[in-house]
Design an enzyme around this catalytic site. Structure first.
Site, PDB file in Angstrom:
ATOM      1  N   HIS A 182       0.812  -1.232   0.000  1.00  0.00           N
ATOM      2  CA  HIS A 182       0.000   0.000   0.000  1.00  0.00           C
ATOM      3  C   HIS A 182       0.844   1.281   0.000  1.00  0.00           C
ATOM      4  CE1 HIS A 182      -3.667  -2.210   0.387  1.00  0.00           C
ATOM      5  NE2 HIS A 182      -3.354  -2.716   1.571  1.00  0.00           N
ATOM      6  N   ASP A 219      -2.537 -10.639  -2.604  1.00  0.00           N
ATOM      7  CA  ASP A 219      -3.144 -10.252  -1.336  1.00  0.00           C
ATOM      8  C   ASP A 219      -4.612  -9.927  -1.624  1.00  0.00           C
ATOM      9  OD1 ASP A 219      -2.308  -8.974   1.566  1.00  0.00           O
ATOM     10  OD2 ASP A 219      -3.958  -7.860   0.630  1.00  0.00           O
ATOM     11  N   HIS A 221      -6.173  -7.370  -0.854  1.00  0.00           N
ATOM     12  CA  HIS A 221      -6.331  -5.933  -1.110  1.00  0.00           C
ATOM     13  C   HIS A 221      -5.511  -5.480  -2.310  1.00  0.00           C
ATOM     14  CE1 HIS A 221      -7.048  -6.694   3.216  1.00  0.00           C
ATOM     15  NE2 HIS A 221      -8.107  -5.932   2.981  1.00  0.00           N
ATOM     16  N   ASP A 306      -4.915 -12.992   3.473  1.00  0.00           N
ATOM     17  CA  ASP A 306      -6.211 -12.433   3.867  1.00  0.00           C
ATOM     18  C   ASP A 306      -7.297 -12.776   2.838  1.00  0.00           C
ATOM     19  OD1 ASP A 306      -4.928 -10.743   2.088  1.00  0.00           O
ATOM     20  OD2 ASP A 306      -4.881  -9.027   3.456  1.00  0.00           O
TER      21      ASP A 306
END
Ligand code: OKS
Ligand code: ZN
Length: 366
Positions: A182, A219, A221, A306
């Site tokens: 991120h 991931d 995200h 995740d």
């Protein structure tokens, strides 16, 4: 041969986050790595421990910082290093307190250049985009330790590391924490402070100029930071499969394809929340075909667990045994490409170890 890399200093960072409307201990905690290490130990998997903080304080370290600076602003890096001390000196927090932003920078029509405020309190929001990236006294040490794993792992794969015992290492799993995908080089967020994938790409390029590099981000995200850093770069193909309309909310759409010379070198596969493993595998096959067509000489995998069915921050229907299938599918398709696997998210502590083992089993089966 596959090598697992770990640095104990990565366990030092333990902060708080805003979740819902509550300030709680961050889900991205040292317990995650402890669980993974425990499973690796039980299954008698070798873990190679390296330390960024000891040993080489000379040229090697300088080189690490030089490579980090290629994708991260110097002011941002100084902020990460100094802001906790500055807050303590200013009486804003105690030594055991956490730096948290109050107000974020936002684009305006004033035409004024964006520049960091001198006040360390105000600066916290200039160098972050959310409240999941607090800074405590030992955060910086852990952030550098995590980044160093990506750096050393890349060096091992490119074959000129003093740590490399042989040249038969074709895969490195770097147990990075804090994660990286991120961070866009001047803003922390989503538990990320330094973009470990970008750092790895820069490290590879230092010895292989002009290399084509593939990044597969699996991931849950979207890796907005990695996308941002390489958005105009035709030599780095970023491919991501992630939850549609999920955190970080403003990026990850299919029509984000890269810009200028980098057009076509950014591919997003947003997947509906609740998607099954079959739906997931379909996207993975497509993602891998794009990577194969790109002919990368180095592959970086941003690996998050995740995507696990019961993850508090992810919502796909993926189970432990599926990680073996996912890993096997990736490896089969890109068999001869040296791969650096970087740990990103994954928050179901009780199953994290088993999920990592499952992934490794699938990877090594090819
Ligand atoms: C709210 C939770 C923010 C979600 C961050 C997602 C982190 C992650 N404080 N990224 O890959 O796993
Ligand atoms: Zn994630």
């Amino acid at each position: 041969m596959l090598v697992v890399l770990f640095d104990p200093d990565t366990l030092l960072h333990q902060t708080v986050e805003l979740l819902g409307s509550k300030l709680i201990p961050a889900l991205e905690s040292p317990k995650r790595l402890e669980a993974i290490l425990k499973s690796l130990r039980i299954s008698e998997h070798d873990v190679c421990t390296i330390r960024a903080s000891s040993g080489d304080r000379g040229e090697g370290k300088a080189r690490l910082f030089r490579v980090i600076s290629e994708s991260h602003h110097n002011g941002y890096l100084e902020h990460l290093r100094d802001v906790h001390d500055e807050w303590v000196s200013a009486g804003l927090i105690e030594q055991d307190g956490h730096v948290m932003p109050e107000c974020f920078w936002l684009p305006t029509s004033t035409g004024k250049p964006m520049r960091p405020p001198r006040d360390p309190f105000a600066r916290a929001g200039y160098y972050a985009f959310d409240m999941s990236s607090g800074i405590m006294s030992e955060s910086y040490q852990a952030i550098i330790a995590s980044a160093n794993l990506a750096y050393e792992g890349t060096d091992m794969l490119s074959g000129f590391s003093v740590n490399a015992s042989g040249s038969d290492v074709d895969t490195v799993l770097a147990l990075c924490r804090p994660p990286g995908h991120h961070c866009d080089g001047r803003r922390a967020g989503g538990y990320c402070y330094i973009n470990n994938a970008a750092l790895a790409a820069s490290t590879w390029r230092a010895s292989h100029s002009d290399a084509q590099i593939g990044i597969l981000d699996i991931d849950f995200h979207h890796g907005n930071g990695t996308q941002e850093i390489f958005y105009a770069d035709p030599k780095v193909l970023y491919v991501s499969i992630h939850g549609e309309d999920e955190f970080p909310y403003y990026t990850g759409a299919e029509d984000e394809c890269g810009i200028g010379a980098g057009e076509g070198a950014n591919i997003n596969f947003p997947l509906k929340v609740g998607s099954s493993v079959e739906e997931y595998m379909e996207k993975l096959e497509q993602a891998l075909q794009h990577l194969l067509d790109f002919k990368p000489e180095f592959l970086i995998v941003s690996l998050g667990f995740d995507t696990y069915h019961s993850d508090p921050l992810g919502h796909f229907q993926i189970h432990t045994e599926d990680y073996a299938t996912i890993a096997e599918t990736i490896r089969r398709k890109l068999k001869d490409v040296p791969a650096l696997i970087l740990l990103e998210g994954g928050y179901v502590i009780e199953h994290l170890g088993a999920n990592v083992l499952s992934f490794l089993k699938g990877w090594k089966s090819v």
